[in-house]
Design a protein around this motif. Structure first.
Motif, PDB file in Angstrom:
ATOM      1  N   THR A 119       0.819  -1.221   0.000  1.00  0.00           N
ATOM      2  CA  THR A 119       0.000   0.000   0.000  1.00  0.00           C
ATOM      3  C   THR A 119       0.851   1.268   0.000  1.00  0.00           C
ATOM      4  O   THR A 119       0.430   2.298  -0.532  1.00  0.00           O
ATOM      5  CB  THR A 119      -0.930   0.008   1.216  1.00  0.00           C
ATOM      6  N   PHE A 120       2.038   1.206   0.601  1.00  0.00           N
ATOM      7  CA  PHE A 120       2.916   2.382   0.637  1.00  0.00           C
ATOM      8  C   PHE A 120       3.274   2.819  -0.788  1.00  0.00           C
ATOM      9  O   PHE A 120       3.266   4.009  -1.107  1.00  0.00           O
ATOM     10  CB  PHE A 120       4.179   2.062   1.432  1.00  0.00           C
ATOM     11  N   TRP A 121       3.569   1.849  -1.647  1.00  0.00           N
ATOM     12  CA  TRP A 121       3.952   2.175  -3.016  1.00  0.00           C
ATOM     13  C   TRP A 121       2.769   2.683  -3.821  1.00  0.00           C
ATOM     14  O   TRP A 121       2.943   3.511  -4.736  1.00  0.00           O
ATOM     15  CB  TRP A 121       4.580   0.961  -3.689  1.00  0.00           C
ATOM     16  N   LEU A 122       1.582   2.240  -3.500  1.00  0.00           N
ATOM     17  CA  LEU A 122       0.393   2.787  -4.158  1.00  0.00           C
ATOM     18  C   LEU A 122       0.213   4.255  -3.795  1.00  0.00           C
ATOM     19  O   LEU A 122      -0.119   5.085  -4.645  1.00  0.00           O
ATOM     20  CB  LEU A 122      -0.847   1.987  -3.762  1.00  0.00           C
TER      21      LEU A 122
ATOM     22  N   ALA B  17       2.568  -1.198  -8.866  1.00  0.00           N
ATOM     23  CA  ALA B  17       3.267   0.095  -8.829  1.00  0.00           C
ATOM     24  C   ALA B  17       4.726  -0.103  -8.417  1.00  0.00           C
ATOM     25  O   ALA B  17       5.636   0.509  -8.989  1.00  0.00           O
ATOM     26  CB  ALA B  17       2.567   1.046  -7.863  1.00  0.00           C
ATOM     27  N   LYS B  18       4.955  -0.977  -7.443  1.00  0.00           N
ATOM     28  CA  LYS B  18       6.330  -1.240  -7.013  1.00  0.00           C
ATOM     29  C   LYS B  18       7.110  -1.989  -8.083  1.00  0.00           C
ATOM     30  O   LYS B  18       8.270  -1.652  -8.371  1.00  0.00           O
ATOM     31  CB  LYS B  18       6.311  -2.047  -5.716  1.00  0.00           C
TER      32      LYS B  18
ATOM     33  N   LYS C  76      -8.727  -4.015  -6.423  1.00  0.00           N
ATOM     34  CA  LYS C  76      -9.104  -3.918  -5.019  1.00  0.00           C
ATOM     35  C   LYS C  76      -7.935  -4.132  -4.062  1.00  0.00           C
ATOM     36  O   LYS C  76      -7.856  -3.497  -3.014  1.00  0.00           O
ATOM     37  CB  LYS C  76     -10.202  -4.951  -4.726  1.00  0.00           C
ATOM     38  N   TYR C  77      -6.972  -4.989  -4.434  1.00  0.00           N
ATOM     39  CA  TYR C  77      -5.945  -5.378  -3.477  1.00  0.00           C
ATOM     40  C   TYR C  77      -4.496  -5.138  -3.921  1.00  0.00           C
ATOM     41  O   TYR C  77      -3.636  -4.933  -3.070  1.00  0.00           O
ATOM     42  CB  TYR C  77      -6.086  -6.872  -3.141  1.00  0.00           C
TER      43      TYR C  77
END
Length: 605
Positions: free
Chosen positions: A26-29, A455-456, A448-449
Motif C-alpha cells: 500500500t505504501f507504493w500505491l 506500482a512497485k 481492489k488489493y
C-alpha cells in the motif's frame, strides 16, 4: 474498499500464505498516487501557458495566433483578440529587419512582387489578402499623396515597406522566394526554434493519422493472435516469413524515401529538411542491419521452430477455455492510448509554454522603455510599440523531464497491470477458482488489493531503464569524440548499457512470475519475487529454453506490426503538404505500434 478477503482453498492447509486476501504494498500505491497528482498539477500549468498553434501557425505583433477563431484579448492592445481563422499565414512587413519588423496574419502569401502602393491595392482587390495592419483602410492607398510616404510604408507599418517579395509558405511563414541574404536571415530565424518545438509541432499536426495507424496496429495484433491459435502448427514459420517480408518492405521504402529526399531542393535552407533526410538515412541503415540480423537468427534457429507448435497449441487451448482473456489487453490498449495521448498533449504544451510580454522596441526613441520588464502594461500605449511578444516559461519547460519519468513508470505500470490480470486469470482457471469469468475476477482483485504491488514492480523496472537511457545518450555524445582518445570511455559505456539492459530484462521476467505468486498467495512483491526466483532457479534450463525461443517468436510478431505500421505511416506522411519533418510522427507511430503489439501478443506468453 475492503482490504481483507478469505483466500481459503481445499487442500491448501500446508500453505503459509495468509488466510485472508489483503492489500499488498500500500505504501507504493500511495507514492504512485502522489506522483500522479504532481503530474496533474504540471499538466494544468502547461494547459494554461502552452499553445501549440502559437508555434505551428505563428503569432502576429498583437498577440493573435494565425488561423485561430478565438484569440485572447489584452487590455491596451486594441488589435488583439481577433478572429484569424481565415488568415493562416504570418507575413513580415520587412524581411530585412526581422527583429524590428511588424508582423500580421494574412489570408495568403503574396504570389508576385509588389513595388508600389497601386500594386499593393490591386493585389488586395484581386486576392482579398490584407497585407497592412488590420485597422488600416486599404482604400487610402489610392491617394497619390501617400504613394511614397515613408511613414506609411516601413517595417513598423501601417503598411509593409517596398518591395514586397513574391513568397511561399514555409511553416506557415511567408518566406520570399530566392536565395538572397534576407531569405537566409528568415530561414536562420526558423532554424533557431527549439528542435523539440519543431518535432512536436509536426506530431500535433498529424495526431489523427497517428491515432488511425495505432488502430491499425491493434487490428494486426489481434489478427496475429487469431492466426497463432488457428494455425498453431505452422505459425512459427509463417511469422518468420512475414517478418522477413515486412522488414524488407520497410527497408526498401526507407531507402527510396532517402533517395527522393536528396532530390528535393525547394526548402534546402531549412534545417528540418536536413534533419528529415538524416533521420530517414539513420532509420534505413538500422532497418537494413535489423533485417540482416533477423534473417541470420531465423536461419540458425529454424530447426527449433517445430518445437514451438506444442507451446502455441497449449496457449490456444487456454484461450479457448478463457475467451475473456482478450479483455485485459483491450483495456490496457485503451488506457495506454488515453495516457499516451494525454502525455503527448502535455509535452507539446510544455514545449510551447510562454507568457505574453510587451515588445521592447520604441517608436518615439524613448530609451527608458527599453529597460522595462517584459510584461504587459495595461495603460501605456504611447511610448512603446503596441506589440506583444511571448517569453518562454523556462521553469515549466524543465518539467519535461518529470514527464519523461512519468512516461516510463506509467507505461510500465499499465503493462504490469495487464501481466498481473492475465497471470491471475490463468492461475484462477488452472486451480479451479469458483468463478465463471476468471479475467474479470482477476481484474477486480487487482484493482481492489494489488495496485500497490504493480506500482512497485513497475518502479523497479523504471529504476533500471532510466540509467540505461541516460548512458545511451552519453554514448551517442561520446561517439563524436572517438578520435580524441575516448575509446575506453565508450567501451565502458557500452558495457554499462548492456548490463542495465540485461538487468531490466531479468527483472521484467521475474516480475511477471512474481505477479502470479501475488495473485495466488496474496503477499507483498518482494516475498513473491523470492518465491518466483526459487522456482526459476530450480528449473532454469527448461525455463531458459522455452522462453528464449517463444519470446523471440513473439518479438518477431511485434516487429511485423511495427514494420507494417511504420510503412503505412511513411506512405501517408511522406508527401503531406505543410509537414517538413515527417519522420517525427513516423518514429512515434513505430514506437506506439510496438507497444500495442506488446500488449496484445502478451496473451501468448
Amino acid at each position: 474498499m475492503g482490504c481483507a478477503e478469505s483466500t481459503e482453498r481445499e487442500g491448501s492447509a500446508q500453505n503459509n500464505r495468509p488466510k485472508y486476501r489483503t492489500c499488498t504494498d500500500t505504501f507504493w500505491l500511495a507514492i504512485y498516487i502522489l506522483f500522479w497528482l504532481f503530474l496533474i498539477v504540471i499538466a494544468i500549468f502547461s494547459f494554461v501557458y502552452g499553445n501549440p498553434l502559437r508555434i505551428i501557425n505563428g503569432y502576429d505583433s498583437f498577440g493573435n495566433t494565425c488561423g485561430v477563431k478565438h484569440n485572447e484579448r489584452f487590455q491596451g492592445f486594441p488589435l488583439s483578440g481577433m478572429n484569424t481563422i481565415d488568415k493562416p499565414e504570418l507575413f513580415y512587413f520587412d524581411v530585412r529587419e526581422l527583429k524590428k519588423s511588424l508582423k500580421v496574419c494574412v489570408k495568403s502569401c503574396p504570389d508576385k512582387t509588389l513595388a508600389n502602393a497601386n500594386e499593393l491595392l490591386s493585389y488586395y482587390t484581386q486576392s482579398g489578402s490584407h497585407l497592412c495592419k488590420y485597422d488600416y483602410s486599404m482604400d487610402q492607398l489610392s491617394k497619390p499623396s501617400i504613394a511614397n510616404d515613408g511613414k506609411i510604408f516601413n517595417s513598423l507599418g501601417p503598411c509593409p515597406s517596398f518591395p514586397i517579395y513574391e513568397s511561399s509558405s514555409v511553416l506557415h511563414r511567408c518566406v520570399p522566394k530566392g536565395t538572397g541574404s534576407q531569405v537566409k536571415d528568415l530561414y536562420n530565424m526558423l532554424n533557431n526554434w527549439d528542435v523539440a518545438q519543431q518535432f512536436l509541432g509536426d506530431i500535433y499536426s498529424t495526431w489523427h493519422i497517428i491515432a488511425m495507424v495505432c488502430g491499425l496496429a491493434l487490428l494486426i495484433s489481434i489478427a496475429l493472435v487469431t492466426m497463432m491459435h488457428w494455425l498453431s502448427r505452422i505459425v512459427s514459420w509463417l511469422i518468420c516469413v512475414l517478418v522477413i517480408v515486412a522488414s524488407i518492405a520497410l527497408t526498401v521504402t526507407l531507402w527510396y524515401a532517402y533517395y527522393k529526399s536528396g532530390e528535393s531542393t525547394q526548402n534546402s535552407l531549412l534545417e528540418e529538411v536536413v534533419r528529415n533526410k538524416q533521420a530517414v538515412l539513420t532509420l534505413a541503415v538500422l532497418a537494413t542491419i535489423t533485417m540482416i540480423i533477423l534473417v541470420i537468427i531465423i536461419y540458425f534457429i529454424k530447426s527449433k521452430l517445430s518445437g514451438m507448435t506444442a507451446l502455441f497449441e497449449e496457449a490456444g487451448e487456454c484461450m479457448m477455455n478463457l475467451p475473456g482473456l482478450l479483455i485485459a489487453p483491450l483495456l490496457a490498449f485503451i488506457v495506454l492510448v488515453v495516457f499516451l495521448s494525454f502525455w503527448v498533449v502535455v509535452v507539446i504544451c510544455l514545449a510551447t509554454a510562454s507568457f505574453p510580454g510587451q515588445s521592447p522596441i520604441a517608436i518615439f526613441d524613448n530609451t527608458a522603455s527599453l529597460q522595462q520588464p517584459p510584461q504587459l502594461k495595461q495603460n501605456d500605449t504611447h511610448n512603446v510599440s503596441d506589440r506583444v511578444e511571448y517569453a518562454d516559461v523556462g521553469a515549466l519547460r524543465s518539467m519535461f523531464w518529470i514527464y519523461v519519468v512519468g512516461l516510463i513508470w506509467t507505461v510500465e505500470f499499465i503493462f504490469a497491470c495487464q501481466q498481473f490480470a492475465l497471470a491471475a486469470a490463468v492461475a484462477f482457471w488452472y486451480f479451479g477458482k469458483p468463478t465463471t469469468t476468471p479475467t474479470v475476477y482477476a481484474i477486480g482483485k487487482l484493482i481492489k488489493y494489488h495496485l500497490g504491488t504493480v506500482a512497485k514492480g513497475s518502479f523497479v523496472i523504471t529504476i533500471f531503464k532510466i540509467p540505461r537511457l541516460i548512458l545511451t545518450y552519453l554514448y551517442a555524445k561520446l561517439k563524436k569524440g572517438e578520435d580524441k582518445g575516448s575509446e575506453c570511455a565508450t567501451c565502458c559505456l557500452k558495457c554499462c548499457i548492456c548490463g542495465f539492459w540485461l538487468l531490466e530484462k531479468f527483472i521484467r521476467f521475474l516480475n511477471h512470475n512474481a505477479y502470479t505468486v501475488v495473485a495466488i498467495e496474496s503477499i507483498n512483491f518482494c516475498p513473491a519475487a523470492g518465491i518466483a526466483w526459487n522456482a526459476m532457479a530450480t528449473n532454469a534450463l527448461q525455463v531458459a529454453t522455452i522462453n528464449s525461443i517463444g519470446d523471440f517468436i513473439l518479438f518477431l510478431g511485434k516487429v511485423i506490426v511495427a514494420s507494417l505500421c511504420g510503412l503505412t505511416g511513411i506512405i501517408m506522411l511522406k508527401d503531406r503538404p505543410g509537414l517538413n519533418f515527417y519522420m517525427a510522427p513516423v518514429i512515434l507511430i513505430i514506437i506506439f505500434s510496438f507497444f500495442i503489439a506488446h500488449i496484445i501478443l502478451s496473451l501468448l506468453r
